[in-house]
Design an enzyme around this catalytic site. Structure first.
Site, PDB file in Angstrom:
ATOM      1  CB  THR A  45      -0.917   0.038   1.234  1.00 28.69           C
ATOM      2  OG1 THR A  45      -0.153  -0.352   2.369  1.00 28.69           O
ATOM      3  CG2 THR A  45      -2.073  -0.906   1.068  1.00 28.69           C
ATOM      4  CG  HIS A  50       6.341   0.918   8.040  1.00 24.21           C
ATOM      5  ND1 HIS A  50       6.182   0.163   9.168  1.00 24.21           N
ATOM      6  CD2 HIS A  50       5.196   0.787   7.331  1.00 24.21           C
ATOM      7  CE1 HIS A  50       4.990  -0.389   9.155  1.00 24.21           C
ATOM      8  NE2 HIS A  50       4.371  -0.043   8.053  1.00 24.21           N
ATOM      9  CG  HIS A  53       6.893  -3.782   6.347  1.00 27.78           C
ATOM     10  ND1 HIS A  53       6.640  -2.469   6.030  1.00 27.78           N
ATOM     11  CD2 HIS A  53       5.722  -4.443   6.201  1.00 27.78           C
ATOM     12  CE1 HIS A  53       5.368  -2.352   5.685  1.00 27.78           C
ATOM     13  NE2 HIS A  53       4.785  -3.524   5.778  1.00 27.78           N
ATOM     14  CE  LYS A  87      -4.281  -1.932   8.768  1.00 27.39           C
ATOM     15  NZ  LYS A  87      -3.937  -3.371   8.738  1.00 27.39           N
ATOM     16  NE  ARG A  91      -4.380  -2.441   4.415  1.00 27.06           N
ATOM     17  CZ  ARG A  91      -3.707  -3.575   4.462  1.00 27.06           C
ATOM     18  NH1 ARG A  91      -3.409  -4.216   3.372  1.00 27.06           N
ATOM     19  NH2 ARG A  91      -3.323  -4.064   5.617  1.00 27.06           N
ATOM     20  CD  GLN A 180      -2.725 -13.827   5.059  1.00 23.21           C
ATOM     21  OE1 GLN A 180      -3.416 -12.838   5.238  1.00 23.21           O
ATOM     22  NE2 GLN A 180      -1.779 -14.185   5.906  1.00 23.21           N
ATOM     23  CG  ASP A 201      -0.990  -9.041  13.060  1.00 21.37           C
ATOM     24  OD1 ASP A 201       0.117  -9.601  12.963  1.00 21.37           O
ATOM     25  OD2 ASP A 201      -1.319  -8.071  12.364  1.00 21.37           O
ATOM     26  CE  LYS A 236       0.213  -1.335  16.160  1.00 21.50           C
ATOM     27  NZ  LYS A 236      -1.069  -1.038  15.560  1.00 21.50           N
ATOM     28  CE  LYS A 239       1.644   6.298  15.870  1.00 26.43           C
ATOM     29  NZ  LYS A 239       0.439   6.151  16.691  1.00 26.43           N
ATOM     30  CB  THR A 240       8.821   9.543  14.328  1.00 27.62           C
ATOM     31  OG1 THR A 240       8.627   9.772  12.928  1.00 27.62           O
ATOM     32  CG2 THR A 240       9.720   8.357  14.529  1.00 27.62           C
TER      33      THR A 240
END
Length: 418
Positions: A45, A50, A53, A87, A91, A180, A201, A236, A239-240
Site C-alpha cells: 500500500t 517501514h 516490516h 483495523k 483499507r 491469503q 496477528d 507501537k 511511529k514518529t
RNA sequence: GGGAGAGUGUCCCGAGUGGCAAAGGGGGCGGACUGUAAAUCCGCUGGCUACGCCUUCGUAGGUUCGAGUCCUACCUCUCCCA
C-alpha cells in the site's frame, strides 16, 4: 527455552523471533534434514516498507542464512482487497499502477537483506496478483470456497471485533482471509513452500492456509509467528512525528534512521540488538551488561549495525560520525542535513521565521516558529533565538561557511549559501 | 423500499446550551531534570503581512445581528424492518 535440532529454529528462538509455531518438532525435523521454503506476505500500500516490516524481513534473512529458501510474497492482488485484521477502517484500495510502482520500490529494500536469484542467491519475490488476478469466480468457489465454513470465519477475532463494534465489514474484506489461505496453497504448489511466517496477528490467517492445504492437496504446512513488537513503554514501534520510519533512503535519510535507533529506550536495547542486528549473541550479551548511562554505547552499536544492514556500512559510519560531532563534541558536522540558499538572498537578510519555516522545514509554519521561539526551542548557531524579528545575514555564517539551525536538541539543519 | 441514529479542529478519540478558533483526553512538539533513555513536572499543538484579518465542525443552500448548534436537500456510514 527449548533447543532445536535445526540452526534455523535455534537462531530464531535465541534471538526472540518466535511467538507461536505449529508442530515445532515436525518443523524442526524438516529444517534439520533438508532445505525448507518459507514465505512472508507483505502488502504494498506504500512505496516503501517501514520499521514494522523489518522484523519479518529479518526472519527471512536468517532463513536464508541457515541454508533455506525465502519467498517475499508481495500482495499485489490482495492489496486490492484490504486486510481487515485489527483495523476498523477499510483499507484504501489502490489502482494497479500504483501497486506496481510500489512493488518496484520495495524490491530494492528486500535486495539489501536477501540474495535473489539474479544475485546468485535462491530468494524469490513472488506476487500473488500472478494467480489471484486470473481466478475464475465459479471455479474458485467450487475448489476453494467449499472448504471454508462461514460459521468458523465469523468466530475469528478480526471479524468478531468488526461485528461487535458495529463497523462495516464488506464481503470484499471478509474474503481476504480466504485469499491469503489460498496464497499459501498456491506457493506450496509452485515452490514447495511449506512454512508461512508473519506477525502474531497473522496466526489465524496462516492456520487457515494450513487447513486449506491439507484439504485441497493433502499438504503438510507449518506456521510460525513473531511477537508483536512494542517499545518498553508500550508504544507501537516505528511511529514518529513524521509518521512511519520508512526504510527507503529518500524518505528517511540514513542519518535519520541512525537517530531512530540511537533513541531506543533502555529497556529495548537488548531485545532490539538481537532482533535487528546480526551481531553474535555473545557480543550482544557483553553490550547489554552495561549499566546506567554506559548503555548508550550499546545504543550506538545498535544504531550503527541496524543502519549498516539497511543502508550500508559506509552510510552507517557516516551517520555515527555526524552524530558524534553534533552531540558529543558539540562541534559542527558538515554532514548534517543541508539546505542551500542563494548567496544574494542571504546578503539581503533572511528572517528567522522564514529560515526555520520555509527554508529548513524544521517547523511547519511561521506561527509554529513563533511558538517555538517563545518556548526557547529554536537555536541559530547554538544560540537560542529570543527575537522573532531577528534577521540572518552573511555575518551569521560560521567559519565552516554555513548557518546551523536547530529545533530542540536533536534536529539540526545547515543553511548553506551557493 | 420503510424506520432509527451517526459524521466535530485533515493524527486519533471525543464534549458541545444560537455568541465558538470550539471543553477534555491520547498522540506529537518544545522547555526543565537527565544519559540524544524512561519516568516526572511545565508550556504549546488552525493560517497570515498579527493588539487586527482570514479559514475551519460530511456537502450545498436557507432562517438569524450572529449557526458546530435551527430548517431544507443531498452524500457517506451504522442498526432495525422488508
Amino acid at each position: 527455552m527449548s533447543t532445536y535440532k535445526s540452526d534455523f529454529l535455534n537462531i530464531l528462538s535465541e534471538r526472540g523471533f518466535i511467538h507461536q509455531v505449529s508442530e515445532p518438532d515436525a518443523l524442526d525435523a524438516r529444517a534439520a534434514s533438508g532445505q525448507i521454503t518459507a514465505y512472508i506476505g507483505y502488502d504494498c500500500t506504500a512505496a516503501s516498507l517501514h520499521i514494522g516490516h523489518l522484523l519479518p524481513t529479518m526472519m527471512l534473512y536468517w532463513l536464508q542464512q541457515t541454508g533455506h529458501r525465502p519467498i517475499a510474497l508481495m500482495g499485489g492482488g490482495t492489496t486490492r482487497v484490504g486486510d481487515p485484521s485489527g483495523k476498523d477502517e477499510s483499507r484504501r484500495i489502490l489502482t494497479e499502477d500504483m501497486i506496481n510502482e510500489n512493488l518496484r520500490s520495495i524490491r530494492q529494500t528486500f535486495s539489501k537483506f536477501l540474495k535473489f536469484e539474479s544475485d546468485g542467491g535462491n530468494a524469490v519475490m513472488a506476487n500473488n496478483a500472478d494467480w489471484l488476478n486470473q481466478l475464475n469466480y465459479i471455479d474458485f468457489l467450487r475448489d476453494v470456497g467449499r472448504h471454508f465454513s462461514v460459521n468458523r470465519m465469523l468466530s475469528f477475532d478480526s471479524v468478531k471485533m468488526r461485528l461487535e463494534r458495529q463497523h462495516e465489514l464488506s464481503f470484499l474484506e471478509f474474503n481476504y482471509m480466504i485469499l491469503q489461505a489460498y496464497d499459501f496453497v498456491e506457493l506450496n504448489k509452485r515452490y514447495g513452500c511449506a512454512l508461512q511466517m508473519g506477525g502474531s496477528d497473522q496466526w489465524g490467517n496462516i492456520v487457515n492456509g494450513i487447513d486449506l492445504g491439507r484439504r485441497m492437496n493433502d499438504a503438510h504446512l507449518f506456521a510460525l509467528t513473531a511477537p508483536l513488537i512494542t517499545t518498553a513503554s508500550g508504544a507501537k514501534m516505528g511511529k514518529t512525528a513524521a509518521g512511519a520510519v520508512w526504510l527507503n533512503a529518500d524518505l528517511v535519510s540514513p542519518y535519520g534512521y541512525w537517530q531512530f535507533w540511537r533513541n531506543t529506550e533502555d529497556g529495548d536495547v537488548a531485545r532490539f540488538l538481537k532482533l535487528f542486528t546480526t551481531l553474535p549473541l555473545g557480543e550482544i550479551a557483553k553490550l547489554t551488561a552495561l549499566q546506567g548511562s554506559e548503555i548508550n554505547e550499546a545504543k550506538k552499536v545498535l544504531a550503527t549495525e541496524a543502519t549498516a544492514l539497511m543502508h550500508g556500512r559506509a552510510a552507517a559510519d557516516e551517520a555515527a560520525g555526524t552524530a558524534r560531532k553534533t552531540f558529543e563534541e558539540g562541534t559542527f558536522a558538515a554532514s548534517l542535513p543541508t539546505v542551500e540558499v542563494a548567496r544574494a538572498t542571504l546578503e539581503q537578510g533572511i528572517g528567522v521565521l522564514n529560515a526555520f519555516a520555509e527554508l529548513s522545514s524544521l517547523v511547519s509554519s511561521n506561527g509554529d516558529a513563533r511558538r517555538q521561539i517563545k518556548a526557547a526551542g529554536l537555536k541559530v548557531n547554538d544560540v537560542t533565538v529570543s527575537d522573532e524579528k531577528m534577521v540572518l545575514t552573511a555575518k551569521d555564517l560560521t567559519a565552516d561557511g554555513a548557518i546551523k539551525l536547530s529545533l530542540g536538541k536533536k534536529k539540526h539543519v545547515l543553511l548553506k549559501p551557493i
